[in-house]
Design an enzyme around this catalytic site. Structure first.
Site, PDB file in Angstrom:
ATOM      1  N   LYS A   8      42.937 -42.441 -38.412  1.00  0.00           N
ATOM      2  CA  LYS A   8      43.603 -41.786 -37.277  1.00  0.00           C
ATOM      3  C   LYS A   8      43.925 -42.832 -36.225  1.00  0.00           C
ATOM      4  O   LYS A   8      43.093 -43.676 -35.899  1.00  0.00           O
ATOM      5  CB  LYS A   8      42.677 -40.716 -36.681  1.00  0.00           C
ATOM      6  CG  LYS A   8      43.144 -40.108 -35.371  1.00  0.00           C
ATOM      7  CD  LYS A   8      42.008 -40.056 -34.344  1.00  0.00           C
ATOM      8  CE  LYS A   8      41.545 -41.432 -33.962  1.00  0.00           C
ATOM      9  NZ  LYS A   8      40.590 -41.493 -32.850  1.00  0.00           N
ATOM     10  N   ASP A  38      36.955 -35.710 -33.569  1.00  0.00           N
ATOM     11  CA  ASP A  38      38.208 -35.987 -34.266  1.00  0.00           C
ATOM     12  C   ASP A  38      38.358 -35.218 -35.575  1.00  0.00           C
ATOM     13  O   ASP A  38      39.406 -35.329 -36.222  1.00  0.00           O
ATOM     14  CB  ASP A  38      38.325 -37.490 -34.566  1.00  0.00           C
ATOM     15  CG  ASP A  38      38.631 -38.317 -33.328  1.00  0.00           C
ATOM     16  OD1 ASP A  38      39.261 -37.772 -32.396  1.00  0.00           O
ATOM     17  OD2 ASP A  38      38.235 -39.498 -33.289  1.00  0.00           O
ATOM     18  N   GLY A  85      38.738 -43.163 -36.245  1.00  0.00           N
ATOM     19  CA  GLY A  85      38.285 -41.856 -36.704  1.00  0.00           C
ATOM     20  C   GLY A  85      37.830 -41.819 -38.150  1.00  0.00           C
ATOM     21  O   GLY A  85      37.952 -40.779 -38.812  1.00  0.00           O
ATOM     22  N   GLY A  86      37.291 -42.920 -38.657  1.00  0.00           N
ATOM     23  CA  GLY A  86      36.924 -42.987 -40.065  1.00  0.00           C
ATOM     24  C   GLY A  86      35.919 -41.944 -40.496  1.00  0.00           C
ATOM     25  O   GLY A  86      36.101 -41.264 -41.514  1.00  0.00           O
ATOM     26  N   GLY A  87      34.855 -41.782 -39.732  1.00  0.00           N
ATOM     27  CA  GLY A  87      33.838 -40.801 -40.076  1.00  0.00           C
ATOM     28  C   GLY A  87      34.390 -39.386 -40.050  1.00  0.00           C
ATOM     29  O   GLY A  87      34.117 -38.572 -40.947  1.00  0.00           O
ATOM     30  N   SER A  88      35.182 -39.079 -39.033  1.00  0.00           N
ATOM     31  CA  SER A  88      35.785 -37.750 -38.926  1.00  0.00           C
ATOM     32  C   SER A  88      36.754 -37.494 -40.068  1.00  0.00           C
ATOM     33  O   SER A  88      36.833 -36.387 -40.608  1.00  0.00           O
ATOM     34  CB  SER A  88      36.509 -37.603 -37.586  1.00  0.00           C
ATOM     35  OG  SER A  88      35.594 -37.622 -36.508  1.00  0.00           O
ATOM     36  N   ALA A  89      37.519 -38.518 -40.455  1.00  0.00           N
ATOM     37  CA  ALA A  89      38.438 -38.383 -41.582  1.00  0.00           C
ATOM     38  C   ALA A  89      37.673 -38.100 -42.868  1.00  0.00           C
ATOM     39  O   ALA A  89      38.108 -37.284 -43.699  1.00  0.00           O
ATOM     40  CB  ALA A  89      39.271 -39.651 -41.729  1.00  0.00           C
TER      41      ALA A  89
END
Length: 282
Positions: free
Chosen positions: A5, A125, A92-96
């Site tokens: 993101k 996110d 936003g890697g974790g949220s993705a």
């Protein structure tokens, strides 16, 4: 794919009494991200590979928290994460990853893992990452609206490896009551989009730069690359993105960064604002 993101613009419009900040942000998703492979399994479990696997805690991370939301003991699944997005990078890697697991669960079991209105409880996110499309995100992340556009361009993402704490960035904010985004109008071409973005801001930049001056230097470096239309911090950092509308110039800039700053992480990816497709391997 759990797409990264990027906050093209991010305004901090107020601070609630509970301490949370309300945002107004324009978000897009380049064609780059983590790979998530989900399979039906008798018990939930997680395995991790990829360039940034060492930065992901195995026992307490957002994917584990998401799997704990599974409401049926006989409908579990295993997850393999190929971690390609840098951790704590404003992407936003974790949220993705969490959003990809939520999508995969519905594909595998035909059940809703968590109501869409509640996904923000996993991470601010996560709601915007569920659809992974061109969106406007407001509130504390729970208010998202998909936007229409046919534009295509390239994003150069650069992370020098300097750690930055989101909590510290917000604590270091001098102003929490800023104007929201200007009213959105149709972006007929890239010039319209770039001119609009130049009138907007990332209100977290000043706070992040005061904590780590290397970020400001990296932004100036990216902004000076041939063909770069705009350079800005994504989220709370520490990734700087550059917008390019020319493929050749974008990849020449990528090669220049790799050659001159070989210890930096960098990625050049196309972005289609009209394309919200994502791939899930099951």
């Amino acid at each position: 794919m759990a797409k990264a993101k990027v906050n093209l613009a991010l305004h901090v419009v107020c601070r609630r009494k509970n301490g949370f900040h309300e945002l107004d942000s324009l978000v897009c998703f380049p064609n780059f991200g983590d790979k998530i492979i989900c399979r039906k399994n008798s018990v939930p479990n997680l395995s991790i590979s990829g360039n940034f696997k060492r930065n992901v805690p195995k026992a307490n991370n957002i994917i584990i928290k998401t799997l704990r939301k599974i409401p049926f003991v006989n409908k579990n699944m295993s997850v393999h994460l190929e971690k390609n997005i840098p951790v704590s990078a404003g992407l936003g890697g974790g949220s993705a990853d969490s959003a990809a697991v939520i999508r995969a669960y519905k594909n595998l079991w035909g059940e809703v893992l968590i109501a869409e209105r509640d996904t923000f409880t996993l991470g601010a996110d996560v709601p915007v990452c569920i659809d992974s499309s061109f969106q406007r995100m407001k509130g504390i992340g729970e208010d998202v609206k998909r936007l229409k556009s046919t534009l295509r361009f390239y994003l150069l993402l650069v992370n020098s490896g300097d750690s930055i704490s989101t909590k510290e960035v917000f604590l270091n904010l001098k102003f929490s009551n800023n104007p929201k985004l200007e009213n959105l109008t149709p972006f007929r071409n890239m010039k319209d989009l770039v001119l609009y973005l130049k009138r907007q801001r990332n209100d977290l930049e000043t706070a992040a730069f005061s904590l780590n001056s290397n970020l400001e230097e990296t932004k100036a470096y990216i902004g000076a690359l041939k063909g770069c239309k705009l350079a800005r911090l994504s989220g709370s950092g520490g990734t700087i993105f550059g917008i390019f509308d020319n493929k050749i110039e974008a990849f020449e800039a990528y090669q220049k960064v790799k050659r001159e700053n070989f210890v930096w992480w960098t990625c050049c990816s196309p972005v289609s604002l009209a394309n919200s497709r994502y791939d899930i391997a099951t």
